[in-house]
Enzyme design. Structure first.
Site, PDB file in Angstrom:
ATOM      1  N   GLY A 100       7.628 -15.703   0.232  1.00 28.23           N
ATOM      2  CA  GLY A 100       6.963 -16.112  -0.855  1.00 28.23           C
ATOM      3  C   GLY A 100       8.161 -16.078  -2.078  1.00 28.23           C
ATOM      4  O   GLY A 100       8.868 -15.705  -2.165  1.00 28.23           O
ATOM      5  N   TYR A 101       7.622 -17.120  -3.010  1.00 25.15           N
ATOM      6  CA  TYR A 101       8.202 -17.127  -4.559  1.00 25.15           C
ATOM      7  C   TYR A 101       7.612 -16.457  -5.213  1.00 25.15           C
ATOM      8  O   TYR A 101       6.911 -17.206  -5.992  1.00 25.15           O
ATOM      9  CB  TYR A 101       9.243 -17.901  -4.186  1.00 25.15           C
ATOM     10  CG  TYR A 101      10.187 -19.195  -3.447  1.00 25.15           C
ATOM     11  CD1 TYR A 101      10.748 -18.921  -3.378  1.00 25.15           C
ATOM     12  CD2 TYR A 101       9.343 -19.608  -2.152  1.00 25.15           C
ATOM     13  CE1 TYR A 101      11.797 -19.606  -2.666  1.00 25.15           C
ATOM     14  CE2 TYR A 101      10.272 -19.311  -1.036  1.00 25.15           C
ATOM     15  CZ  TYR A 101      11.533 -19.723  -1.636  1.00 25.15           C
ATOM     16  OH  TYR A 101      12.569 -20.817   0.022  1.00 25.15           O
ATOM     17  N   LEU A 102       8.626 -15.581  -5.971  1.00 25.06           N
ATOM     18  CA  LEU A 102       7.974 -15.310  -7.478  1.00 25.06           C
ATOM     19  C   LEU A 102       8.608 -16.391  -8.404  1.00 25.06           C
ATOM     20  O   LEU A 102       7.349 -17.036  -9.200  1.00 25.06           O
ATOM     21  CB  LEU A 102       8.768 -13.596  -7.999  1.00 25.06           C
ATOM     22  CG  LEU A 102       8.139 -12.733  -6.661  1.00 25.06           C
ATOM     23  CD1 LEU A 102       9.392 -12.019  -6.973  1.00 25.06           C
ATOM     24  CD2 LEU A 102       6.890 -12.379  -7.074  1.00 25.06           C
TER      25      LEU A 102
END
Length: 155
Positions: free
Chosen positions: A28-30
């Site tokens: 996932g991406y922060l």
């Protein structure tokens, strides 16, 4: 900080029988802004935090920094990532002295298979196997951070 130089291709033919390794990846991406993507990844039994800069004009190179982190920390960070998760299996296939990383996507990106090859320079020549399809280097639709926002099923 290192510099990542890679070219990306669609896959048009069978490759799995050539794979030396297969690893499940969930990420996932922060932050998914192109100037600085911050990725959280669980690859097999290891966790990673990766920061990537914006790509150059060709899209083949960009800054990259990666650090291994404990899996439980990666699992916690995935809970606060932007909506959407990339779920895929990575196959490693060696061709002509180069390692191709072939990603078979699942979930909302089911049906998409991409191959990447890392190079020492943007001009480096390499052997292209017959299962390699059209090049999509620099096409932002195929960036994992974009597949999270606009998955393949919506194209």
């Amino acid at each position: 900080m290192g510099r990542e130089i890679e070219r990306k291709f669609l896959v048009k033919g069978p490759f799995k029988h050539l794979a030396e390794k297969k690893t499940r990846i969930v990420q996932g991406y922060l932050s998914s802004v192109p100037e600085r993507t911050v990725r959280v990844r669980i690859k097999g039994d290891k966790g990673y935090l990766t920061i990537k800069g914006i790509g150059g004009a060709s899209g083949a190179s960009r800054f990259e920094w990666e650090q291994e982190i404990p899996v439980d920390v990666a699992e916690d960070l995935l809970k606060i990532c932007e909506p959407g998760v990339i779920d895929k299996c990575r196959y490693e296939v060696k061709v002509g002295g180069k390692k191709f990383e072939v990603d078979e996507f699942y979930g909302d990106n089911e049906g998409l298979i991409l191959a990447e090859v890392e190079l020492d320079s943007e001009e480096e020549e390499f052997e292209k196997p017959e299962w390699l399809g059209d090049e999509v280097t620099g096409d932002v639709r195929y960036y994992n951070a974009m597949l999270m926002k606009n998955p393949y099923k919506n194209w």
